[in-house]
Design an enzyme around this catalytic site. Structure first.
Site, short mmCIF file in Angstrom:
data_model
loop_
_atom_site.label_atom_id
_atom_site.label_comp_id
_atom_site.label_asym_id
_atom_site.label_seq_id
_atom_site.Cartn_x
_atom_site.Cartn_y
_atom_site.Cartn_z
N HIS A 119 0.81 -1.22 0.00
CA HIS A 119 0.00 0.00 0.00
C HIS A 119 0.85 1.28 0.00
O HIS A 119 0.34 2.35 0.30
CB HIS A 119 -0.96 -0.01 1.21
CG HIS A 119 -2.00 -1.07 1.10
ND1 HIS A 119 -2.84 -1.44 2.14
CD2 HIS A 119 -2.37 -1.87 0.06
CE1 HIS A 119 -3.65 -2.41 1.75
NE2 HIS A 119 -3.38 -2.69 0.49
N ASN A 214 -2.84 -13.05 15.84
CA ASN A 214 -3.78 -11.94 16.01
C ASN A 214 -4.53 -12.17 17.32
O ASN A 214 -5.00 -13.28 17.58
CB ASN A 214 -4.78 -11.93 14.83
CG ASN A 214 -5.49 -10.59 14.69
OD1 ASN A 214 -6.06 -10.09 15.65
ND2 ASN A 214 -5.48 -10.04 13.48
P1 OAD Z 1 -7.04 -3.32 10.52
O1 OAD Z 1 -7.16 -2.15 11.41
O2 OAD Z 1 -8.18 -3.63 9.61
O3 OAD Z 1 -6.77 -4.63 11.37
C1 OAD Z 1 -5.82 -4.64 12.39
C2 OAD Z 1 -5.74 -6.03 12.96
O4 OAD Z 1 -4.70 -6.07 13.90
C3 OAD Z 1 -7.02 -6.50 13.67
O5 OAD Z 1 -7.36 -7.79 13.22
C4 OAD Z 1 -6.60 -6.52 15.16
O6 OAD Z 1 -7.25 -7.57 15.89
C5 OAD Z 1 -5.12 -6.79 15.04
N1 OAD Z 1 -4.31 -6.30 16.16
C6 OAD Z 1 -4.54 -5.25 17.00
N2 OAD Z 1 -3.52 -5.12 17.88
C7 OAD Z 1 -2.63 -6.11 17.59
C8 OAD Z 1 -1.36 -6.51 18.12
N3 OAD Z 1 -0.78 -5.85 19.14
N4 OAD Z 1 -0.74 -7.57 17.57
C9 OAD Z 1 -1.30 -8.24 16.53
N5 OAD Z 1 -2.48 -7.91 15.98
C10 OAD Z 1 -3.14 -6.86 16.49
O7 OAD Z 1 -5.66 -3.14 9.70
P2 OAD Z 1 -5.21 -3.85 8.34
O8 OAD Z 1 -5.66 -5.26 8.29
O9 OAD Z 1 -3.76 -3.56 8.18
O10 OAD Z 1 -5.50 0.41 3.68
O11 OAD Z 1 -6.01 -3.00 7.28
C11 OAD Z 1 -5.82 -3.26 5.92
C12 OAD Z 1 -5.88 -1.99 5.13
O12 OAD Z 1 -7.10 -1.29 5.43
C13 OAD Z 1 -4.82 -0.97 5.50
O13 OAD Z 1 -3.61 -1.18 4.81
C14 OAD Z 1 -5.44 0.33 5.12
C15 OAD Z 1 -6.79 0.09 5.75
O14 OAD Z 1 -7.81 0.89 5.37
C16 OAD Z 1 -5.55 1.61 3.06
O15 OAD Z 1 -5.47 2.68 3.66
C17 OAD Z 1 -5.70 1.50 1.58
#
Ligand code: OAD
Length: 242
Positions: A119, A214
Site C-alpha cells: 500500500h 492476532n
Molecule cells: P485493521 O485495522 O483492519 O486490522 C488490524 C488487525 O490487527 C485486527 O485484526 C486486530 O485484531 C489486530 N491487532 C490489534 N492489535 C494487535 C497486536 N498488538 N498484535 C497483533 N495484531 C493486532 O488493519 P489492516 O488489516 O492492516 O489500507 O487493514 C488493511 C488496510 O485497510 C490498511 O492497509 C489500510 C486500511 O484501510 C488503506 O489505507 C488502503
C-alpha cells in the site's frame, strides 16, 4: 494443528511468506484502522481521507492527515515483532518474503529487506505528473504539500488509496511467494482488504500451512491451519523461540 506443530512447520519450512497489517505496528503506538475504540476508521470515514476523490476535493485535509501520521511514525520505533520478522528473514535467506500493508516503513527500519510495501509508504511523496518519488522533508520543517523537485507540481502521499490499483510488480511478487510458500504467516491484519487478503488462500490452495497471529478472530481465521491468539510480539516469539 497445535502450537508445537505450527512451530515445527515454521522451523522446517524452506519458503516462508509473511503478510502483515496494522496490528504489527500497534505495539509501536501506531493506531490500527478497524479496532473499535482506537482505530482510525472508528473516528474518520475512509472515503474522506484515503481516496482519490477526497484528495481531489480537499488535498489540504488529506495531506494534513498524512503529515500527522508521518510525524507520529518518525517518533515511533520498530517493536519486537518487526525485529523477529527481520530475524526470520536472516534465518530463511532467499526463501523469505514479506508483504506488508503498512505504510509506516517500520519493517525496513527493523532490518527487513526482502519486502514489498503493497500500500505504499507514507514517508515519501509521489508526483502524479512525472512519477518522481522523494522522501518527505524532516517532520519539523514539513508543511504539505511537498513540491516535485523534477517538475514543480504539488506531490501526493505515496500510498495506495481505496479504489486504486496496487503496484502490479509488487502484487505479482507477493502472489508468487505465497503460492510457493511451505508456510505463510499472517500477522496483525483483519483480512478484509483485497487483494492483500487473497494471499493466504493462495498458500492454502497450494497445500502449504497458514498460521495467523492476532489477538482477535479475523475474516481469514476459517482458512488458517492454526491461529496464535496473542499480540504480534508474543505470538511471533512463541512461534520462533517457543
Ligand atoms: P485493521 O485495522 O483492519 O486490522 C488490524 C488487525 O490487527 C485486527 O485484526 C486486530 O485484531 C489486530 N491487532 C490489534 N492489535 C494487535 C497486536 N498488538 N498484535 C497483533 N495484531 C493486532 O488493519 P489492516 O488489516 O492492516 O489500507 O487493514 C488493511 C488496510 O485497510 C490498511 O492497509 C489500510 C486500511 O484501510 C488503506 O489505507 C488502503
Amino acid at each position: 494443528m497445535n502450537l508445537t506443530q505450527a512451530r515445527a512447520a515454521l522451523q522446517q519450512a524452506r519458503r516462508v511468506a509473511v503478510l502483515t497489517g496494522a496490528g504489527v505496528s500497534a505495539e509501536s503506538g501506531i493506531p490500527t484502522f478497524r479496532d473499535a475504540q482506537t482505530g482510525y476508521w472508528a473516528r474518520f470515514r475512509p472515503e474522506d481521507l484515503a481516496s482519490p476523490e477526497a484528495y481531489r476535493r480537499d488535498p489540504q485535509t488529506v495531506w494534513q492527515w498524512y503529515a500527522s501520521r508521518y510525524k507520529a511514525v518518525t517518533r515511533a520505533q520498530p517493536n519486537a515483532a518487526h525485529r523477529l520478522l527481520a530475524e526470520l528473514e536472516r534465518e530463511k535467506g532467499e526463501g523469505f518474503f514479506l508483504a506488508t500493508q503498512n505504510v509506516d516503513g517500520l519493517h525496513t527500519r527493523a532490518g527487513s529487506e526482502r519486502l514489498v510495501e503493497l500500500h505504499g509508504n507514507l514517508t515519501t511523496a509521489r508526483c502524479e505528473r512525472c512519477g518522481a518519488v522523494t522522501p518527505l522533508p524532516a517532520p519539523d520543517t514539513f508543511t504539505p504539500p511537498p513540491i516535485c523537485p523534477a517538475c514543480g507540481d504539488p506531490m501526493r502521499p505515496n500510498v495506495v488509496w481505496f479504489g486504486e490499483l496496487l503496484s502490479r510488480h509488487a502484487l505479482e511478487a507477493a502472489t508468487r511467494a505465497f503460492q510457493d510458500a511451505d508456510v505463510a504467516l499472517i500477522v496483525g491484519t483483519s483480512g478484509v482488504v483485497y487483494p492483500a487478503a487473497g494471499l493466504a488462500p493462495e498458500t492454502r490452495r497450494a497445500g502449504g500451512v497458514v498460521i495467523e497471529v492476532n489477538p482477535e478472530k479475523t475474516e481469514l481465521t476459517p482458512d488458517m491451519s492454526f491461529s496464535v491468539r496473542d499480540v504480534a510480539s508474543r505470538g511471533l516469539a512463541a512461534l520462533l523461540h517457543g
